[in-house]
Design a protein around this motif. Sequence first.
Motif, PDB file in Angstrom:
ATOM      1  N   VAL A   1       0.832  -1.199   0.000  1.00 41.57           N
ATOM      2  CA  VAL A   1       0.000   0.000   0.000  1.00 41.57           C
ATOM      3  C   VAL A   1       0.871   1.254   0.000  1.00 41.57           C
ATOM      4  CG1 VAL A   1      -1.675   1.335   1.338  1.00 41.57           C
ATOM      5  CG2 VAL A   1      -1.961  -1.135   1.077  1.00 41.57           C
ATOM      6  N   ALA A   2       1.973   1.236   0.742  1.00 39.27           N
ATOM      7  CA  ALA A   2       2.889   2.384   0.732  1.00 39.27           C
ATOM      8  C   ALA A   2       3.399   2.639  -0.680  1.00 39.27           C
ATOM      9  CB  ALA A   2       4.051   2.130   1.692  1.00 39.27           C
ATOM     10  N   ARG A   3       3.676   1.558  -1.410  1.00 38.61           N
ATOM     11  CA  ARG A   3       4.152   1.715  -2.782  1.00 38.61           C
ATOM     12  C   ARG A   3       3.051   2.251  -3.700  1.00 38.61           C
ATOM     13  NH1 ARG A   3       5.608  -3.572  -4.969  1.00 38.61           N
ATOM     14  NH2 ARG A   3       3.839  -3.478  -6.384  1.00 38.61           N
ATOM     15  N   LEU A   4       1.820   1.786  -3.510  1.00 32.72           N
ATOM     16  CA  LEU A   4       0.710   2.297  -4.321  1.00 32.72           C
ATOM     17  C   LEU A   4       0.515   3.793  -4.093  1.00 32.72           C
ATOM     18  CD1 LEU A   4      -2.020  -0.513  -4.011  1.00 32.72           C
ATOM     19  CD2 LEU A   4      -0.388  -0.131  -5.866  1.00 32.72           C
ATOM     20  N   ILE A   5       0.620   4.217  -2.840  1.00 31.68           N
ATOM     21  CA  ILE A   5       0.503   5.646  -2.530  1.00 31.68           C
ATOM     22  C   ILE A   5       1.621   6.420  -3.225  1.00 31.68           C
ATOM     23  CG2 ILE A   5       0.673   7.367  -0.686  1.00 31.68           C
ATOM     24  CD1 ILE A   5      -0.665   5.322   1.177  1.00 31.68           C
ATOM     25  N   THR A   6       2.827   5.913  -3.105  1.00 31.07           N
ATOM     26  CA  THR A   6       3.982   6.585  -3.704  1.00 31.07           C
ATOM     27  C   THR A   6       3.856   6.676  -5.212  1.00 31.07           C
ATOM     28  OG1 THR A   6       5.375   5.721  -1.920  1.00 31.07           O
ATOM     29  CG2 THR A   6       6.499   6.552  -3.865  1.00 31.07           C
ATOM     30  N   ASP A   7       3.466   5.578  -5.849  1.00 33.29           N
ATOM     31  CA  ASP A   7       3.378   5.550  -7.316  1.00 33.29           C
ATOM     32  C   ASP A   7       2.286   6.472  -7.848  1.00 33.29           C
ATOM     33  OD1 ASP A   7       5.443   3.754  -7.436  1.00 33.29           O
ATOM     34  OD2 ASP A   7       4.165   1.989  -7.709  1.00 33.29           O
ATOM     35  N   ASN A   8       1.242   6.675  -7.071  1.00 38.38           N
ATOM     36  CA  ASN A   8       0.133   7.509  -7.540  1.00 38.38           C
ATOM     37  C   ASN A   8       0.249   8.973  -7.145  1.00 38.38           C
ATOM     38  OD1 ASN A   8      -2.088   5.859  -8.985  1.00 38.38           O
ATOM     39  ND2 ASN A   8      -1.532   4.549  -7.256  1.00 38.38           N
ATOM     40  N   LEU A   9       1.148   9.280  -6.227  1.00 37.73           N
ATOM     41  CA  LEU A   9       1.332  10.683  -5.840  1.00 37.73           C
ATOM     42  C   LEU A   9       2.534  11.323  -6.523  1.00 37.73           C
ATOM     43  CD1 LEU A   9       0.544  10.866  -2.004  1.00 37.73           C
ATOM     44  CD2 LEU A   9      -1.004  10.896  -3.966  1.00 37.73           C
ATOM     45  N   TYR A  10       3.503  10.492  -6.946  1.00 36.08           N
ATOM     46  CA  TYR A  10       4.747  11.047  -7.490  1.00 36.08           C
ATOM     47  C   TYR A  10       5.082  10.404  -8.840  1.00 36.08           C
ATOM     48  CZ  TYR A  10       5.026  12.650  -2.715  1.00 36.08           C
ATOM     49  OH  TYR A  10       4.732  13.244  -1.512  1.00 36.08           O
ATOM     50  N   ARG A  11       5.477  11.220  -9.767  1.00 32.97           N
ATOM     51  CA  ARG A  11       5.780  10.767 -11.126  1.00 32.97           C
ATOM     52  C   ARG A  11       6.814   9.660 -11.144  1.00 32.97           C
ATOM     53  NH1 ARG A  11       8.864  15.142 -14.350  1.00 32.97           N
ATOM     54  NH2 ARG A  11      10.430  14.409 -12.864  1.00 32.97           N
ATOM     55  N   ASP A  12       7.849   9.770 -10.325  1.00 35.53           N
ATOM     56  CA  ASP A  12       8.930   8.789 -10.330  1.00 35.53           C
ATOM     57  C   ASP A  12       8.809   7.772  -9.196  1.00 35.53           C
ATOM     58  OD1 ASP A  12      10.091  10.057 -12.551  1.00 35.53           O
ATOM     59  OD2 ASP A  12      11.114  11.494 -11.263  1.00 35.53           O
ATOM     60  N   GLY A  13       7.660   7.715  -8.543  1.00 37.27           N
ATOM     61  CA  GLY A  13       7.445   6.736  -7.490  1.00 37.27           C
ATOM     62  C   GLY A  13       8.469   6.853  -6.376  1.00 37.27           C
ATOM     63  N   VAL A  14       8.938   5.709  -5.912  1.00 33.47           N
ATOM     64  CA  VAL A  14       9.878   5.699  -4.787  1.00 33.47           C
ATOM     65  C   VAL A  14      11.221   6.304  -5.180  1.00 33.47           C
ATOM     66  CG1 VAL A  14      10.899   3.437  -5.220  1.00 33.47           C
ATOM     67  CG2 VAL A  14      10.655   4.260  -2.860  1.00 33.47           C
ATOM     68  N   LYS A  15      11.497   6.445  -6.470  1.00 40.78           N
ATOM     69  CA  LYS A  15      12.742   7.048  -6.929  1.00 40.78           C
ATOM     70  C   LYS A  15      12.679   8.571  -6.935  1.00 40.78           C
ATOM     71  CE  LYS A  15      14.034   3.145  -9.916  1.00 40.78           C
ATOM     72  NZ  LYS A  15      14.366   2.731 -11.303  1.00 40.78           N
ATOM     73  N   SER A  16      11.506   9.121  -6.673  1.00 40.72           N
ATOM     74  CA  SER A  16      11.347  10.572  -6.673  1.00 40.72           C
ATOM     75  C   SER A  16      12.190  11.216  -5.590  1.00 40.72           C
ATOM     76  CB  SER A  16       9.874  10.935  -6.459  1.00 40.72           C
ATOM     77  OG  SER A  16       9.716  12.335  -6.307  1.00 40.72           O
ATOM     78  N   GLU A  17      12.708  12.391  -5.906  1.00 35.40           N
ATOM     79  CA  GLU A  17      13.468  13.122  -4.896  1.00 35.40           C
ATOM     80  C   GLU A  17      12.551  13.694  -3.820  1.00 35.40           C
ATOM     81  OE1 GLU A  17      15.524  16.413  -6.548  1.00 35.40           O
ATOM     82  OE2 GLU A  17      13.781  17.249  -7.581  1.00 35.40           O
ATOM     83  N   CYS A  18      11.237  13.531  -3.993  1.00 29.62           N
ATOM     84  CA  CYS A  18      10.272  13.949  -2.978  1.00 29.62           C
ATOM     85  C   CYS A  18      10.023  12.850  -1.951  1.00 29.62           C
ATOM     86  CB  CYS A  18       8.941  14.310  -3.637  1.00 29.62           C
ATOM     87  SG  CYS A  18       9.022  15.677  -4.822  1.00 29.62           S
ATOM     88  N   VAL A  19      10.572  11.658  -2.170  1.00 29.19           N
ATOM     89  CA  VAL A  19      10.282  10.497  -1.325  1.00 29.19           C
ATOM     90  C   VAL A  19      11.551  10.007  -0.644  1.00 29.19           C
ATOM     91  CG1 VAL A  19       9.401   8.124  -1.300  1.00 29.19           C
ATOM     92  CG2 VAL A  19       8.392   9.818  -2.855  1.00 29.19           C
ATOM     93  N   ARG A  20      11.446   9.721   0.657  1.00 34.71           N
ATOM     94  CA  ARG A  20      12.553   9.118   1.393  1.00 34.71           C
ATOM     95  C   ARG A  20      12.051   7.871   2.126  1.00 34.71           C
ATOM     96  NH1 ARG A  20      17.608  11.596   1.959  1.00 34.71           N
ATOM     97  NH2 ARG A  20      18.077   9.513   2.734  1.00 34.71           N
ATOM     98  N   LEU A  21      12.707   6.761   1.864  1.00 30.22           N
ATOM     99  CA  LEU A  21      12.377   5.502   2.528  1.00 30.22           C
ATOM    100  C   LEU A  21      13.452   5.172   3.552  1.00 30.22           C
ATOM    101  CD1 LEU A  21      10.922   2.764   2.873  1.00 30.22           C
ATOM    102  CD2 LEU A  21      12.253   1.922   0.911  1.00 30.22           C
ATOM    103  N   PHE A  22      13.038   4.955   4.797  1.00 26.40           N
ATOM    104  CA  PHE A  22      13.956   4.570   5.860  1.00 26.40           C
ATOM    105  C   PHE A  22      13.598   3.164   6.342  1.00 26.40           C
ATOM    106  CE2 PHE A  22      13.380   9.218   6.216  1.00 26.40           C
ATOM    107  CZ  PHE A  22      14.690   9.628   5.998  1.00 26.40           C
ATOM    108  N   ILE A  23      14.575   2.274   6.336  1.00 24.36           N
ATOM    109  CA  ILE A  23      14.401   0.918   6.846  1.00 24.36           C
ATOM    110  C   ILE A  23      15.155   0.848   8.161  1.00 24.36           C
ATOM    111  CG2 ILE A  23      14.685  -1.539   6.367  1.00 24.36           C
ATOM    112  CD1 ILE A  23      14.851  -0.763   3.378  1.00 24.36           C
ATOM    113  N   ALA A  24      14.424   0.739   9.255  1.00 27.18           N
ATOM    114  CA  ALA A  24      15.013   0.892  10.587  1.00 27.18           C
ATOM    115  C   ALA A  24      16.271   0.048  10.808  1.00 27.18           C
ATOM    116  CB  ALA A  24      13.968   0.603  11.655  1.00 27.18           C
ATOM    117  N   PRO A  25      16.272  -1.277  10.541  1.00 27.14           N
ATOM    118  CA  PRO A  25      17.477  -2.072  10.818  1.00 27.14           C
ATOM    119  C   PRO A  25      18.641  -1.744   9.888  1.00 27.14           C
ATOM    120  CG  PRO A  25      15.512  -3.460  10.599  1.00 27.14           C
ATOM    121  CD  PRO A  25      15.154  -2.115  10.091  1.00 27.14           C
TER     122      PRO A  25
END
Length: 367
Positions: A148-172
């Motif tokens: 679902v996080a990916r669906l939100i990202t893909d539909n809000l930003y042209r470049d999806g998770v690769k957009s410079e508007c998006v930051r993904l943090f993986i805690a470990p």
Amino acid sequence: MILLRLLPFIWAVPVKGDFFQFESLSNVSKYYFNYIYCNIWEGDCQPHQDDTSQQVPTGDFWSVFSKDYAQTLSDWYCNLGHCCDTGDCRIINNITGLEKDLEQKLHGQHLVQAVVLKAVPGFLKNPSPDKALALSFHGWSGTGKNFVARLITDNLYRDGVKSECVRLFIAPFHFSHAKLLDVYRGQLKDWIRDTVRRCEQALFIFDEAEKLHPGLIDAIKPYMDHYENVDGVDYRKSIFLFLSNIGGAVINEVTLDFWHSGQNREDIGMEDLEHRLRTEALDSQGGFFQSQLMMGNLMDFFVPFLPLEYRHVKLCARDAFRSRGLPHTEETLDEVARAMVYVPKEEKLFSAQGCKSVPQRINFFLP
């Protein structure tokens, strides 16, 4: 360098047909040259509404260009941020696409659909939100939180998770050493600040949020609070998503109780789970434990992802086959679904892995 790349397109564009519309080409050439002069070279210019060099080419103008050249000019202009409803071509905010994706690609999660399709569009439509939007996704692994996080990202930003508007943090991964907590706090603040400076509608995703070191999450509290600005930067149009396994046992317990009582899982409401999820998160031994973010009630929704049943696993298998263009039958889908492990031991109702390993498992059922 930019001008050298553009000159071939602006001055020597091949056109379709036997005639070259010199007046139209002259106008578009003036427009792009004027834009470069005024905005890139920062020349001294006074645009006027009746000046054709200040008008974006419209109508049938693009029909005189070959398709490839017209697309190149259009893409270049859009990348400068001047042809989008949002005012920033990195941001598309395709709510219709998000609704369609959640309805067609997400299975067994009626609460997620309801909350996301109210919270996200409502937030985006507000020109002056009081605070950043904060959603906390809870449930077993494989129930669809990352999806679902990916669906939100893909539909809000042209470049999806690769957009410079998006930051993904993986805690470990990003915050793995407890001894570096102070360093992580500084880095996290810098990452969030710099991202919002570049992109007002920024999206921050914290995966495996339950593994964040206690206290680290409070470093971002000011950016999620009701402040007009923090050190001169306004964060109120940002979106924060937290993904965690916290509350998975509670969600499963409630779902199983509904099944035992003969009620449909679709009858489960937010009132049956959200308060219990908040309590679980606040008391959990992890990043949310007694955090200021939680104590300050800055999380807008605690979104429960229900455990997936046999029928949902079959739908996931169907989607996996379709995504790869592979043929399948009902018998094949049943084979994939039966290969999964189900719990509790007596009822064997819920898939222990959700749908997480389904795309890989279909390889064993190919002819």
